[in-house]
Motif scaffolding. Structure first.
Motif, PDB file in Angstrom:
ATOM      1  N   GLY A  25      11.294  64.453 -14.602  1.00 50.06           N
ATOM      2  CA  GLY A  25      11.154  63.814 -15.893  1.00 50.06           C
ATOM      3  C   GLY A  25      12.463  63.537 -16.592  1.00 50.06           C
ATOM      4  O   GLY A  25      12.468  62.962 -17.675  1.00 50.06           O
ATOM      5  N   GLU A  34       5.299  60.310 -20.672  1.00 54.07           N
ATOM      6  CA  GLU A  34       4.842  61.527 -20.003  1.00 54.07           C
ATOM      7  C   GLU A  34       4.014  61.205 -18.767  1.00 54.07           C
ATOM      8  O   GLU A  34       4.103  61.893 -17.742  1.00 54.07           O
ATOM      9  CB  GLU A  34       4.020  62.367 -20.978  1.00 54.07           C
ATOM     10  N   GLY A  88       6.591  59.415 -16.038  1.00 50.20           N
ATOM     11  CA  GLY A  88       7.768  60.153 -15.600  1.00 50.20           C
ATOM     12  C   GLY A  88       9.057  59.380 -15.760  1.00 50.20           C
ATOM     13  O   GLY A  88      10.131  59.901 -15.443  1.00 50.20           O
TER      14      GLY A  88
END
Length: 651
Positions: A579, A616, A619
């Protein structure tokens, strides 16, 4: 005595006295005395019988001497030491397997402690006392066999005749004599006179080209070793003249190749003229009859025994220019190579034949295996250092042993405990899935993640099943998505209670690097069945960092020596985490992939989602998602309300 009587006695003495024979006059024919009624014969018959007897006697003496020499060589064969060491290693392997089973099945602490002690003992190399004792036993057994055969041939018929009345058994003596005579006659032993015990006819190799184009000689031209004082030709390097004792022994036996090959039922393998160069001895082999390269490789131990090759000297059987040609390499010498690593060093290491660097692609998945102390961790360091020095790539080091990882902290993402390894592998699997969704073509164009697993056996034993399955998925699908798995183990097995590499990971590797291993079984896993004949189990113990690369040919690669100080001098890098912002490469070059990921995330969310939720879900970095939404809005594929908090909607 009267005068007439005295005269008669003197005449009798004169006739009875020996009269010297006078030789024939020059040019006169010799006088032949004949007896009436008899035919005058010559000495031809008796001369032929005497010559035949002498010929037969010479054959028998030569046969006995040759078989005695064979028995002596068989007893004192260098192969005995090789067999003794193999037997000792097999015993240690059995002890180790037994100790591992006891350790796994131990219920009490005392049982486990006892199993650990036995396992520690089984990790040691065979002792010289044990090897010497086994050699003495093998040689004693061979001496007993060599003594029993002639004793049985000589005494057996006598016993059977006297005790059982089997007179026919006495025919064994002329049968054995005939066998020896026929063998010597077939071998072409000179029979003009007696053959001295221990002597044998020398079979000179047929002259051949000193350096055939296909011969595996990298530099220079070696002289013929059959010529005791070869003279260098114009423009050639001076010949190699300093021959060691072991080389002299091998060369002496190469001169008797034809005879030795016939004794070992290898008449279909003919040797050319041997050559001595800076890497040792090589000789071309020509195959005929039923002999094929694969069959010759299966008889390599017999070739070593026939030539008296030292136990620690490597031999190689290389392919020739045609299917009926091979080259036998006897590595009695080696190059003096400087393998100290520097930032300009290239590849895995240096070819020990040519001195040239050997490299693999950064995108290749790899299996690295080697016994404890073979230099396995050192062999990986050059490739790991190259990843650290590449700006956009990241190194992830799963060090299950917890020894090497401390050197790479600050330059790689390091995980040592089972919990840490489970976490990192989970992040890698999510990253692989994310990249698969974001890919436009068939190959990932962003940063590469190089994942090094060391030690594989500990990872498979201690980590969760989900982690192992994730590693299998990464080995199968990660390469095209920029995630490269490199698996290391000192136990290259795929079966048993504690395998070193998973049987579903091994077929996915692109390269196999094998250092010294314990057995031929490990060699078949480490290099594959096709290249197991490189015999990495015979790499000398002192050759740390030396390895074979599957498909590169049976040539040792000496890895670069990158010590702890050089690792500490590598540039520091921020460790990779799932991430994180993957630098400007993702933002500038992968915004098209981000569009696909954003579109898929909106579809999964029911057609609308906030920008933070899209970051989220995909990524991607916030800047990459923002750029993708901007491009999609311009294309009329998404829209957003006037409010700042309004979600993005898929059209």
């Amino acid at each position: 005595m009267t005068a007439p009587q005295e005269h008669e006695q003197q005449e009798r003495r004169r006739h009875l006295a020996a009269v010297p024979e006078a030789g024939p006059e020059p040019g006169a024919q010799p006088t032949v005395r004949t007896v009436p009624g008899h035919v005058v014969g010559t000495s031809a018959a008796s001369g032929w019988a005497g010559a035949a007897g002498r010929r037969l006697g010479a054959l028998l003496r030569a046969g006995l001497a040759r078989h005695a020499a064979l028995a002596r060589d068989w007893i004192a064969d260098n192969e005995v030491e090789h067999r003794a060491r193999l037997a000792a290693r097999r015993r240690i392997t059995r002890d180790r397997v037994h100790a591992e089973k006891r350790q796994a099945k131990g219920k009490t602490e005392a049982q486990k402690a006892d199993a650990e002690v036995q396992l520690a003992r089984a990790q040691r190399e065979p002792g010289e006392i044990e090897v010497t004792a086994r050699m003495a036993g093998i040689r004693s057994m061979r001496a007993a066999v060599c003594a029993a055969v002639p004793t049985g041939v000589v005494a057996g018929p006598v016993y059977l005749t006297l005790a059982q009345g089997e007179w026919a058994t006495l025919l064994a003596w002329p049968a054995v004599a005939g066998y020896l005579a026929v063998q010597e006659w077939a071998a072409g032993t000179p029979t003009g006179g007696a053959v001295a015990p221990g002597s044998a006819p020398v079979a000179h190799a047929a002259p051949s080209q000193a350096h055939p184009p296909e011969a595996p000689v990298s530099t220079g031209a070696g002289p013929s070793v059959l010529d005791p004082d070869p003279e260098p030709e114009a423009g050639q390097d001076p010949p190699v003249v300093a021959r060691s004792e072991s080389e002299q022994r091998v060369l002496a036996r190469l001169r008797r190749w034809a005879e030795s090959a016939a004794e070992r039922n290898m008449r279909g393998v003919q040797a050319g003229e041997p050559v001595l160069d800076e890497l040792g001895i090589w000789v071309r082999l020509h195959l005929s009859g039923r002999w094929t390269p694969d069959r010759v490789r299966k008889h390599e131990d017999q070739l070593r025994s026939m030539l008296g090759v030292a136990t620690r000297t490597r031999t190689q059987l290389l392919a020739g220019a045609a299917d009926d040609d091979m080259v036998l390499r006897i590595r009695t010498r080696s190059r003096d190579l400087d393998t100290t690593w520097s930032p300009t060093s290239h590849g895995l290491g240096l070819d020990t034949d040519t001195g040239e660097p050997v490299d693999i692609s950064d995108a290749d998945r790899m299996l690295v295996c080697g016994a404890s102390g073979s230099g396995k961790s050192w062999a990986l360091r050059p490739l790991m250092a190259r990843t650290v020095r590449t700006h956009h790539d990241h190194l992830i080091y799963l060090d299950a042993k917890g020894e090497e990882g401390r050197l790479w902290r600050g330059r790689a993402r390091v995980a040592t405990s089972p919990a840490e390894i489970d976490q990192v592998v989970s992040e890698l699997h999510h990253e692989m899935v994310r990249r698969g969704q974001a890919m436009v073509g068939t190959t990932w164009q962003g940063p590469r993640l190089v994942v090094v697993v060391d030690e594989g056996r500990v990872v498979l034993s201690n980590c969760e099943k989900a982690t192992i399955q994730a590693l299998i998925d990464i080995s199968a699908m990660g390469r095209s998505r920029g995630i490269v798995l490199r698996w290391c183990t000192q136990y290259p097995t795929t079966s048993g209670e504690q395998p070193g590499v998973h049987k579903q990971i091994l077929p996915n590797v692109d390269q196999q690097l094998c250092l010294r291993v314990r057995s031929a079984i490990h060699a078949r896993v480490g290099l594959g069945d096709e290249y197991a004949h490189y015999k990495p189990q015979e790499i000398p113990t002192e050759a740390q960092g030396a390895a074979y690369l599957a498909g590169y040919g049976p040539t040792l690669i000496q890895g670069w020596r990158l010590d702890d100080t050089a690792v500490a001098e590598l540039p520091e890098r921020d460790p990779w985490h799932y991430g994180q912002d993957d630098a400007d490469v993702e933002e500038e070059d992968d915004w098209i992939g981000a569009q696909h990921a954003v579109t898929a995330a909106l579809r999964d969310a029911g057609g609308q989602a906030s920008q933070s939720a899209l970051v989220e879900a995909t990524g991607y970095s916030p800047s990459a998602v923002k750029q993708a939404l901007k491009e999609l809005k311009g294309a009329g594929r998404v829209t957003k309300g006037e409010s700042h908090r309004a979600p993005w909607r898929l059209l």
